[in-house]
Design a protein around this motif. Structure first.
Motif, PDB file in Angstrom:
ATOM      1  N   GLU A   1      18.820  11.984  63.668  1.00 57.65           N
ATOM      2  CA  GLU A   1      18.693  12.203  62.362  1.00 57.65           C
ATOM      3  C   GLU A   1      19.678  10.866  61.649  1.00 57.65           C
ATOM      4  OE1 GLU A   1      20.189  16.022  60.252  1.00 57.65           O
ATOM      5  OE2 GLU A   1      18.050  17.100  61.146  1.00 57.65           O
ATOM      6  N   ASP A   2      20.391  11.216  62.316  1.00 59.23           N
ATOM      7  CA  ASP A   2      21.440  10.122  61.872  1.00 59.23           C
ATOM      8  C   ASP A   2      20.947   8.877  62.539  1.00 59.23           C
ATOM      9  OD1 ASP A   2      23.682  11.234  61.192  1.00 59.23           O
ATOM     10  OD2 ASP A   2      24.762  10.937  63.610  1.00 59.23           O
ATOM     11  N   LEU A   3      20.055   8.579  63.292  1.00 54.52           N
ATOM     12  CA  LEU A   3      19.468   7.567  64.041  1.00 54.52           C
ATOM     13  C   LEU A   3      18.464   7.289  63.495  1.00 54.52           C
ATOM     14  CD1 LEU A   3      17.946   5.404  66.934  1.00 54.52           C
ATOM     15  CD2 LEU A   3      17.124   7.366  67.572  1.00 54.52           C
ATOM     16  N   ASN A   4      17.286   8.553  63.099  1.00 50.67           N
ATOM     17  CA  ASN A   4      16.397   8.240  62.019  1.00 50.67           C
ATOM     18  C   ASN A   4      16.405   7.744  60.507  1.00 50.67           C
ATOM     19  OD1 ASN A   4      13.420   8.984  63.189  1.00 50.67           O
ATOM     20  ND2 ASN A   4      14.535  11.474  62.421  1.00 50.67           N
ATOM     21  N   ILE A   5      17.789   7.876  59.973  1.00 53.72           N
ATOM     22  CA  ILE A   5      19.074   7.341  58.970  1.00 53.72           C
ATOM     23  C   ILE A   5      18.797   5.242  59.236  1.00 53.72           C
ATOM     24  CG2 ILE A   5      20.922   7.229  57.912  1.00 53.72           C
ATOM     25  CD1 ILE A   5      20.864   9.652  57.618  1.00 53.72           C
ATOM     26  N   TYR A   6      18.677   4.792  59.922  1.00 52.99           N
ATOM     27  CA  TYR A   6      19.409   3.785  60.351  1.00 52.99           C
ATOM     28  C   TYR A   6      17.787   3.262  60.621  1.00 52.99           C
ATOM     29  CZ  TYR A   6      24.226   4.996  60.451  1.00 52.99           C
ATOM     30  OH  TYR A   6      25.438   5.396  59.453  1.00 52.99           O
TER      31      TYR A   6
ATOM     32  N   ILE B   1      24.888   5.115  68.503  1.00 55.97           N
ATOM     33  CA  ILE B   1      25.071   6.466  67.506  1.00 55.97           C
ATOM     34  C   ILE B   1      25.537   7.236  68.229  1.00 55.97           C
ATOM     35  CG2 ILE B   1      23.002   8.503  67.347  1.00 55.97           C
ATOM     36  CD1 ILE B   1      22.665   6.133  65.680  1.00 55.97           C
ATOM     37  N   ASP B   2      26.539   8.052  68.001  1.00 58.47           N
ATOM     38  CA  ASP B   2      27.609   8.796  68.260  1.00 58.47           C
ATOM     39  C   ASP B   2      27.111  10.471  68.952  1.00 58.47           C
ATOM     40  OD1 ASP B   2      29.728  10.071  68.881  1.00 58.47           O
ATOM     41  OD2 ASP B   2      30.847  10.828  67.056  1.00 58.47           O
ATOM     42  N   HIS B   3      26.780  11.025  70.044  1.00 53.86           N
ATOM     43  CA  HIS B   3      25.653  11.081  70.608  1.00 53.86           C
ATOM     44  C   HIS B   3      26.394  13.509  70.333  1.00 53.86           C
ATOM     45  CE1 HIS B   3      23.586  13.617  73.260  1.00 53.86           C
ATOM     46  NE2 HIS B   3      23.765  13.983  74.214  1.00 53.86           N
ATOM     47  N   SER B   4      28.283  12.893  69.963  1.00 54.47           N
ATOM     48  CA  SER B   4      28.887  14.182  70.058  1.00 54.47           C
ATOM     49  C   SER B   4      28.128  14.734  68.430  1.00 54.47           C
ATOM     50  CB  SER B   4      30.517  14.083  69.938  1.00 54.47           C
ATOM     51  OG  SER B   4      30.884  13.004  69.311  1.00 54.47           O
ATOM     52  N   ARG B   5      27.842  13.957  67.856  1.00 51.22           N
ATOM     53  CA  ARG B   5      27.370  14.188  66.408  1.00 51.22           C
ATOM     54  C   ARG B   5      26.649  15.257  65.808  1.00 51.22           C
ATOM     55  NH1 ARG B   5      28.980  11.054  61.288  1.00 51.22           N
ATOM     56  NH2 ARG B   5      27.002  11.852  60.934  1.00 51.22           N
TER      57      ARG B   5
ATOM     58  N   PRO C   1      29.142  -0.990  57.036  1.00 55.85           N
ATOM     59  CA  PRO C   1      29.628  -0.063  56.830  1.00 55.85           C
ATOM     60  C   PRO C   1      28.757   0.936  57.591  1.00 55.85           C
ATOM     61  CG  PRO C   1      29.191  -1.022  55.139  1.00 55.85           C
ATOM     62  CD  PRO C   1      28.506  -1.771  55.872  1.00 55.85           C
ATOM     63  N   GLY C   2      29.437   1.815  58.214  1.00 57.05           N
ATOM     64  CA  GLY C   2      29.073   3.301  58.294  1.00 57.05           C
ATOM     65  C   GLY C   2      28.056   3.994  57.394  1.00 57.05           C
ATOM     66  N   GLN C   3      28.072   4.210  56.013  1.00 57.81           N
ATOM     67  CA  GLN C   3      28.396   5.429  55.215  1.00 57.81           C
ATOM     68  C   GLN C   3      27.328   4.948  54.838  1.00 57.81           C
ATOM     69  OE1 GLN C   3      31.537   3.861  55.993  1.00 57.81           O
ATOM     70  NE2 GLN C   3      32.936   5.355  55.688  1.00 57.81           N
ATOM     71  N   GLU C   4      26.211   6.078  54.336  1.00 57.65           N
ATOM     72  CA  GLU C   4      24.888   5.351  53.791  1.00 57.65           C
ATOM     73  C   GLU C   4      25.498   4.901  51.925  1.00 57.65           C
ATOM     74  OE1 GLU C   4      22.229   9.104  53.878  1.00 57.65           O
ATOM     75  OE2 GLU C   4      20.854   7.364  54.201  1.00 57.65           O
ATOM     76  N   ARG C   5      26.692   5.569  51.491  1.00 61.04           N
ATOM     77  CA  ARG C   5      27.040   5.239  50.144  1.00 61.04           C
ATOM     78  C   ARG C   5      27.331   3.093  50.173  1.00 61.04           C
ATOM     79  NH1 ARG C   5      31.937   7.897  51.473  1.00 61.04           N
ATOM     80  NH2 ARG C   5      33.781   6.131  51.446  1.00 61.04           N
TER      81      ARG C   5
ATOM     82  N   THR D   1      25.011  -1.907  64.010  1.00 61.61           N
ATOM     83  CA  THR D   1      25.031  -0.515  62.174  1.00 61.61           C
ATOM     84  C   THR D   1      24.914   0.589  63.470  1.00 61.61           C
ATOM     85  OG1 THR D   1      23.820  -0.315  60.337  1.00 61.61           O
ATOM     86  CG2 THR D   1      22.747  -0.372  62.131  1.00 61.61           C
ATOM     87  N   GLY D   2      25.086   1.729  62.388  1.00 61.02           N
ATOM     88  CA  GLY D   2      25.731   3.333  62.860  1.00 61.02           C
ATOM     89  C   GLY D   2      26.271   3.759  62.289  1.00 61.02           C
ATOM     90  N   THR D   3      26.414   5.189  62.951  1.00 62.28           N
ATOM     91  CA  THR D   3      27.861   5.541  61.768  1.00 62.28           C
ATOM     92  C   THR D   3      29.148   5.959  61.724  1.00 62.28           C
ATOM     93  OG1 THR D   3      27.469   7.348  63.948  1.00 62.28           O
ATOM     94  CG2 THR D   3      25.938   8.204  62.846  1.00 62.28           C
ATOM     95  N   ALA D   4      29.457   6.162  60.557  1.00 62.76           N
ATOM     96  CA  ALA D   4      30.566   6.118  60.735  1.00 62.76           C
ATOM     97  C   ALA D   4      31.734   5.974  61.889  1.00 62.76           C
ATOM     98  CB  ALA D   4      31.280   6.325  59.295  1.00 62.76           C
ATOM     99  N   GLY D   5      32.698   5.623  62.531  1.00 62.72           N
ATOM    100  CA  GLY D   5      33.914   5.941  63.681  1.00 62.72           C
ATOM    101  C   GLY D   5      32.841   6.043  64.900  1.00 62.72           C
TER     102      GLY D   5
END
Lengths: 212, 181
Positions: free
Chosen positions: B104-109, B95-99, B72-76, B12-16
Motif C-alpha cells: 500500500e505504501d508503494l501504491n501511494i508513491y 519502501i520499508d518492507h517491515s512496515r 519528505p516521507g509523510q503524505e501531509r 521518495t518513500g516512507t518516513a524513516g
C-alpha cells in the motif's frame, strides 16, 4: 494476389475471414492468400492480449498494414479496426480502407516478415552475478524487462555471441527471473535509444557512480 | 561551476526508510537537509524528520552536476512532492518492507508521481528485507505488473553505498535503454 496473415484470432473469427476471402478470390478480381506465418501484405492481429497488442504496435512502427481485432467498443470505424465477433461487412470495409490507402500511397509494396519464435522477457531485475556476466547486461536487462525479445534482438542489443547470451538466459531462468513465450514476431524491429537528457549524460553518471 | 540546466533525480518513500541516508551515500558533497524534530508517531523511531527536502549532488564534470532530492516521507507534505518532481529525470522509491502494508505504501508513491512513473523511469528499493526472505520482492513485482509497470526492484540497505549505486545504476540503465522504439 495479396497475402493476409491471421494472428491470434478466435476460430470463429478465422472462419469468417477465410470464407469471405475465399469467396472474394473465387468471384471477384480480389485475389487473397491466407497465411499463418511468414511474410504477408497485411496482418490481422487480436489486440486483446498483451502479446497481440505489442505485435500490432511493432508492425505499425515498421509501417506495416495491420487490422486490429478487439472486443473494445472504443474503435474508430473509419480505420483498420474490427470488433468481435468479426462480421463480413466490416472486413469488406477494412479492405476498402486498405485499397484506398494503397491507391493514395506512392510507397512500394513491402511485406511484414513474421515468424513463430521463442521470445524472452525479464520478470525481475537480475542479480549482480548475472549483471556482471558482460558489460552490456544492464542495457539488455533494461530493454528485456519492458518487452519481449527474440534471441537475435537480444544478441543485437547486448553485442554478445549466442553462447554468452544463452548463459545469461539460462541463469535468469534458473533464478526464475525470466519468462519465455512463443509468439509471432516481427523480424526487423530496430532498437532505438531514447533519452530525455544529454546523450552521454547517463554513461557519465554510470561511470561516476561506479568509480568511487 | 556552470550548471547548464538542472538535472535531477528524486528519492521518495516512507518516513524513516532511509532517504536522507541514501542521499548521503550517493552525494559528492555533504547533503543539505531540512530536518525538524519529530513530533508525531515517528518520534519512536527517529529524532528528526525531513520537512521540505534533502539535497545532494553528484558532480560529473566541471559543467555538469546531477542533483538528488529526497522528499519528505509523510503524505501531509505531498505538496512538496509535486514541486520537487517537476522536471526530474527519474524516481527512486524506497519502501520499508517491515512496515505493516508495504505494498500500500508503494501504491501511494506510484500514484503521487504519475508523470515520472509513466513517462520517465522508476526504480524501487526495498529496505529491511531479512536474508531468509528469498521471495520478498515477488509481491512487489506482481503489484507492479498488475499496473503494467515494469521496472527494477531490488533489496537495498541505504547505508550501503554499493546498494544505492546498484539501484541508481539500474534506474539510469532503464532511462537510457528501456524506452526502445
Amino acid at each position: 494476389m495479396r497475402t493476409i496473415l491471421l494472428s491470434g484470432l478466435r476460430r470463429s473469427d478465422e472462419l469468417v475471414f477465410t470464407s469471405l476471402l475465399t469467396l472474394l478470390s473465387n468471384n471477384t478480381d480480389e485475389k487473397w492468400e491466407i497465411k499463418t506465418k511468414g511474410s504477408s501484405d497485411i496482418v490481422v492481429v487480436d489486440v486483446d492480449t498483451r502479446n497481440g497488442l505489442e505485435l500490432a504496435r511493432n508492425l505499425e512502427r515498421c509501417d506495416r498494414q495491420v487490422i486490429r481485432v478487439t472486443t473494445s467498443s472504443d474503435t474508430d470505424e473509419s480505420a483498420l479496426w474490427l470488433r468481435k465477433p468479426v462480421r463480413s461487412t466490416e472486413i469488406i470495409r477494412c479492405i476498402a480502407v486498405l485499397n484506398e490507402s494503397k491507391l493514395s500511397s506512392n510507397e512500394p509494396d513491402s511485406k511484414a516478415i513474421l515468424d513463430v519464435k521463442s521470445t524472452y522477457r525479464l520478470r525481475r531485475w537480475p542479480n549482480k552475478d548475472i549483471m556482471n556476466l558482460f558489460p552490456e547486461a544492464r542495457q539488455l536487462a533494461a530493454v528485456m524487462i519492458r518487452r519481449n525479445l527474440t534471441l537475435e534482438e537480444a544478441m543485437l542489443i547486448s553485442k554478445q555471441g549466442k553462447d554468452s547470451l544463452m548463459r545469461f538466459i539460462s541463469l535468469c531462468k534458473k533464478y526464475n527471473f525470466l519468462r519465455e513465450n512463443t509468439q509471432h514476431v516481427v523480424k526487423d524491429v530496430t532498437i532505438a535509444k531514447r533519452s530525455a537528457a544529454p546523450k552521454n549524460l547517463f554513461s557519465k553518471l554510470r561511470r561516476k557512480l561506479m568509480s568511487k | 561551476m556552470i550548471i547548464v540546466s538542472e538535472l535531477k533525480f528524486i528519492i521518495t518513500g516512507t518516513a524513516g526508510v532511509g532517504k536522507t541516508t541514501a542521499i548521503t551515500s550517493l552525494s559528492d558533497v555533504p547533503p543539505v537537509t531540512t530536518d525538524a524534530l519529530t513530533t508525531d508517531e515517528l518520534a519512536d523511531i527517529k529524532d528528526t524528520t525531513t520537512t521540505a527536502f534533502d539535497f545532494g549532488e553528484i558532480l560529473l564534470d566541471e559543467h555538469t552536476c546531477i542533483r538528488i532530492y529526497g522528499t519528505p516521507g509523510q503524505e501531509r507534505f505531498r505538496h512538496m512532492w509535486e514541486i520537487l518532481a517537476e522536471g526530474a529525470l527519474g524516481l527512486v522509491i524506497l519502501i520499508d518492507h517491515s512496515r505493516e502494508k508495504p505494498l500500500e505504501d508503494l501504491n501511494i508513491y506510484l500514484n503521487n508521481f504519475p508523470k515520472l512513473v509513466e513517462e520517465s523511469a522508476v526504480a524501487i528499493g526495498v529496505t529491511r528485507v531479512e536474508p531468509n526472505e528469498q521471495d520478498a520482492l515477488e509481491g512487489y513485482y506482481q503489484a507492479l505488473e498488475d499496473k503494467l509497470i515494469y521496472c527494477p526492484v531490488m533489496a537495498v540497505d541505504p547505508r550501503e553505498r554499493e546498494d544505492m549505486v546498484d539501484l541508481m545504476d539500474s534506474l539510469v540503465s532503464y532511462l537510457d535503454y528501456a524506452n526502445a522504439s
